[in-house]
Design an enzyme around this catalytic site. Structure first.
Site: not given
Length: 268
Positions: A133, A8
């Site tokens: 995350d 990401k």
């Protein structure tokens, strides 16, 4: 069964407050990118973890994939043993979320392999126990993340057809070092409003870590400048670094980067 955990990037990253539990309050937009590794699980007589590709530091007890397996086994104690193999392709400790992705994809893979039929919100709860995350990678779509990063809100960010360039200079920045230079503060603009207009990203979409990390590591700042020189409409450090990414309207000209850099490019 096999799956392909992806990395990401962060579009904007604000550290807004220090929490009593030692963590920080964050505000960021996380977006999945097409940089993948491969995760395979098969049933076996005993649980074994092996890896190829980039070397993974530390010991097995700290491995997030094995932690995900043990977490599920606490609630589903009849789960059989697994032979787990990871081909590691995402740089470690680089602000790209590779370890978090591995943990989340492991949960999703086991959910399918063991026919647990757990819904995404349930998997996100498990993922939050593994890392801040991790929940993002369950649905794996653009989200604004707040709290420690585990409170997720869908957001419309369209990067389809844009070209991504990632540069990692192999500089290690510890989380402690990154946060030591941060003075938490409320962001000046509304992140959702800024994300809605790509033409203002360069001026208004800010990663708070850059202000303290760039003076310490000018090489990272130079990478960002060079990506803008190549025509990026937006460039920034991802997470707490040291990876820098550039977003382009079309594939930029090929250039030589310093030997030893991790360089990746792909259409979004």
């Amino acid at each position: 069964m096999i799956s392909f955990p992806n990395a990401k990037i962060n579009l904007g990253l604000h550290v807004t407050a220090k929490r009593k539990d030692g963590y920080h309050e964050l505000e960021t937009c996380m977006v999945p990118i097409p940089l993948f590794e491969a995760l395979e699980m098969i049933l076996d007589n005993k649980t074994v973890f092996t890896s190829t590709g980039l070397p993974i530091p530390g010991v097995d007890k700290d491995n997030l994939i094995l932690k995900a397996f043990k977490l599920l086994r606490k609630d589903f104690n009849d789960l059989p043993n697994l032979n787990i193999h990871l081909h590691k392709n995402i740089p470690i400790g680089a602000g790209l979320g590779g370890g978090s992705a591995d943990a989340a994809f492991a949960l999703k893979l086991m959910n399918n392999l063991f026919d647990l039929h757990l819904e995404d919100w349930f998997l996100e709860d498990y993922a939050a126990q593994l890392g801040s995350d991790c929940p993002f990678f369950i649905e794996n779509t653009p989200k604004i993340a707040t709290g420690r990063g585990e409170i997720l809100e869908p957001v419309s960010v369209d990067l389809k057809g844009k070209y991504l360039v990632l540069i990692n200079p192999q500089i290690h920045i510890s989380t402690k070092d990154a946060y030591s230079g941060i003075s938490p503060k409320k962001p000046l603009g509304n992140l959702k409003n800024i994300l809605a207009d790509q033409s203002i990203w360069k001026a208004h979409l800010v990663n708070d870590f850059e202000a303290s990390i760039f003076p310490k590591y000018p090489e990272i700042a130079q990478i960002k400048d060079r990506l803008y020189d190549l025509g990026a409409f937006y460039a920034a450090m991802s997470g707490s670094g040291a990876t820098v990414f550039g977003l382009f309207d079309s594939k930029p000209e090929s250039v030589e980067w310093k030997e030893g850099y991790f360089v990746f490019g792909a259409e979004m």
